[in-house]
Enzyme design. Structure first.
Site, PDB file in Angstrom:
ATOM      1  N   GLY A  11      21.715 116.537 -11.694  1.00  0.00           N
ATOM      2  CA  GLY A  11      20.441 117.084 -11.180  1.00  0.00           C
ATOM      3  C   GLY A  11      20.329 118.027  -9.944  1.00  0.00           C
ATOM      4  N   ARG A  72      24.732 118.182 -18.530  1.00  0.00           N
ATOM      5  CA  ARG A  72      25.167 116.950 -18.443  1.00  0.00           C
ATOM      6  C   ARG A  72      26.351 117.106 -19.769  1.00  0.00           C
ATOM      7  NH1 ARG A  72      23.156 113.854 -14.741  1.00  0.00           N
ATOM      8  NH2 ARG A  72      20.643 114.391 -14.404  1.00  0.00           N
ATOM      9  N   ASP A 103      26.204 111.148  -7.808  1.00  0.00           N
ATOM     10  CA  ASP A 103      27.338 110.151  -8.207  1.00  0.00           C
ATOM     11  C   ASP A 103      28.120 110.470  -9.717  1.00  0.00           C
ATOM     12  OD1 ASP A 103      25.186 109.569  -9.742  1.00  0.00           O
ATOM     13  OD2 ASP A 103      24.979 107.544  -9.499  1.00  0.00           O
ATOM     14  N   THR A 125      22.285 115.471  -3.726  1.00  0.00           N
ATOM     15  CA  THR A 125      21.224 114.573  -4.577  1.00  0.00           C
ATOM     16  C   THR A 125      19.979 114.390  -3.940  1.00  0.00           C
ATOM     17  OG1 THR A 125      20.761 112.604  -5.932  1.00  0.00           O
ATOM     18  CG2 THR A 125      22.804 112.495  -4.277  1.00  0.00           C
ATOM     19  N   ASP A 127      17.998 111.932  -4.177  1.00  0.00           N
ATOM     20  CA  ASP A 127      17.998 110.575  -3.912  1.00  0.00           C
ATOM     21  C   ASP A 127      18.530 110.038  -2.619  1.00  0.00           C
ATOM     22  OD1 ASP A 127      16.496 110.483  -6.194  1.00  0.00           O
ATOM     23  OD2 ASP A 127      17.824 109.387  -7.461  1.00  0.00           O
ATOM     24  N   ASP A 129      21.525 108.928  -2.333  1.00  0.00           N
ATOM     25  CA  ASP A 129      22.168 107.591  -2.597  1.00  0.00           C
ATOM     26  C   ASP A 129      23.699 107.634  -2.932  1.00  0.00           C
ATOM     27  OD1 ASP A 129      22.459 109.336  -4.809  1.00  0.00           O
ATOM     28  OD2 ASP A 129      21.477 107.671  -6.271  1.00  0.00           O
ATOM     29  N   ARG A 171      15.818 106.064  -8.251  1.00  0.00           N
ATOM     30  CA  ARG A 171      15.942 105.335  -9.384  1.00  0.00           C
ATOM     31  C   ARG A 171      16.708 104.015  -8.873  1.00  0.00           C
ATOM     32  NH1 ARG A 171      19.202 107.803 -12.192  1.00  0.00           N
ATOM     33  NH2 ARG A 171      21.105 106.900 -11.596  1.00  0.00           N
ATOM     34  N   ARG A 252      12.255 118.272  -6.930  1.00  0.00           N
ATOM     35  CA  ARG A 252      13.641 118.852  -7.048  1.00  0.00           C
ATOM     36  C   ARG A 252      13.686 120.411  -6.438  1.00  0.00           C
ATOM     37  NH1 ARG A 252      16.840 116.854 -12.115  1.00  0.00           N
ATOM     38  NH2 ARG A 252      17.061 114.571 -11.742  1.00  0.00           N
TER      39      ARG A 252
END
Length: 320
Positions: A11, A72, A103, A125, A127, A129, A171, A252
């Protein structure tokens, strides 16, 4: 290390372009050639390479998204795909690779590193994370986008005396919801790190109503549930007029904040330095505002939740 590659994967995140710029300019400063890989690992498999000069990255530091694009690739996850990627890198004379992403992107970099391709990762990212770093590129910009949206939603919530459930990205990690909720004074914050307890949400709403409160904002990370479901249960239990806003991919995009631009610059420059020093299998990061490196294995582990727990408790204390 005469020639290095750089790719963005997964992303997109605001600040990726600033990181690309830093990689290219730092490498050129050290008389090292740079090759951009288009469309992430898919482009690596297909040999989509682009020579990058200092001028190639002019006027991109303020732009969201990624000039190298992203895609992807399921094929890259296979042994055949990895072997083809390695062969293409070797054929192009690329001595080391810098991977910018989350990740999944770092997992791919770790796999290439194990096959003998020197790789350094840059966490990017929204997120936030990734283990081994306090912040990832894009998190601060996305957070400010959310805050701006909630400020506007609160104006309407106040005017019409409504309760709003705002769903944000996240998520597996609730950083965006947690930080936005604390910054915007949300009445309740629902994140995947904590089991969603709607009884507590209802109790907070009732407590607010008892003291004359006419509107409320509830922030929900996507990994903690569905905003329409939560709103429906609130209306059923309390009778409060409740509305839903799902912010989606607006989080984003946009021009990166100063924080993300500086972070991207520091990460990109350090990634080049590590390759030139002969390092591989590591991700650059930042802790307590100091640059550091972490092995891919540590970066891909679940982040410590100690700081998040403290913020979560604080948010409850301040939203009484």
């Amino acid at each position: 290390m005469r020639r290095i590659g750089v790719l963005t994967s997964g992303g997109d995140a605001p600040g990726m372009n600033a990181a690309i710029r830093a990689v290219v300019r730092k490498a050129v400063y050290h008389n090292t050639e740079v090759v951009g890989v288009l469309n992430g690992y898919e482009g690596l498999i297909e040999g989509q390479f682009l020579e990058l000069q200092s001028g190639s990255v002019g006027d991109i530091i303020h732009r969201g998204g990624t000039i190298l694009h992203s895609a992807r690739s399921e094929y890259f996850r296979t042994e055949e795909g990895l072997a083809l990627a390695v062969a293409n890198l070797q054929q192009a004379g690329i001595d080391g690779l810098i991977v910018i992403g989350g990740d999944g992107s770092l997992t791919g970099a770790a796999a290439l590193s194990e096959l003998g391709i020197p790789c350094i990762g840059i966490p990017a990212t929204i997120d936030n994370d990734i283990g081994g770093t306090d912040y990832c590129i894009g998190f601060d910009t996305a957070l400010n986008t959310i805050i701006d949206a909630i400020d506007k939603i609160r104006d309407t919530a106040t005017s019409h005396e409504r309760t709003y459930v705002v769903e944000v990205m996240g998520r597996d990690a609730g950083d965006l919801a947690l930080w936005a909720g604390l910054a915007d004074g949300a009445e309740s914050i629902l994140i995947p790190e904590h089991n969603t307890n709607l009884d507590r949400v209802m109790a907070r709403l009732a407590k607010g109503m008892a003291r004359g409160k006419k509107h409320s904002i509830i922030i929900l990370a996507e990994g903690a549930g569905s905003a329409p479901d939560v709103a429906g249960k609130i209306m059923e239990a309390t009778g409060l007029e409740t509305r839903v806003t799902v912010l989606g991919h607006i989080q984003r995009g946009g021009s990166p904040t100063a924080h993300d631009r500086v972070l991207a610059g520091r990460f990109g420059a350090r990634a080049v330095e590590l390759l030139l020093e002969g390092e591989t299998g590591k991700m650059v990061g930042i802790r307590c505002n100091a640059m550091m490196e972490a092995p891919f294995a540590e970066a891909l582990q679940k982040r410590s939740t100690e700081d998040a727990e403290a913020l979560y408790e604080l948010s409850k204390q301040l939203s009484i």
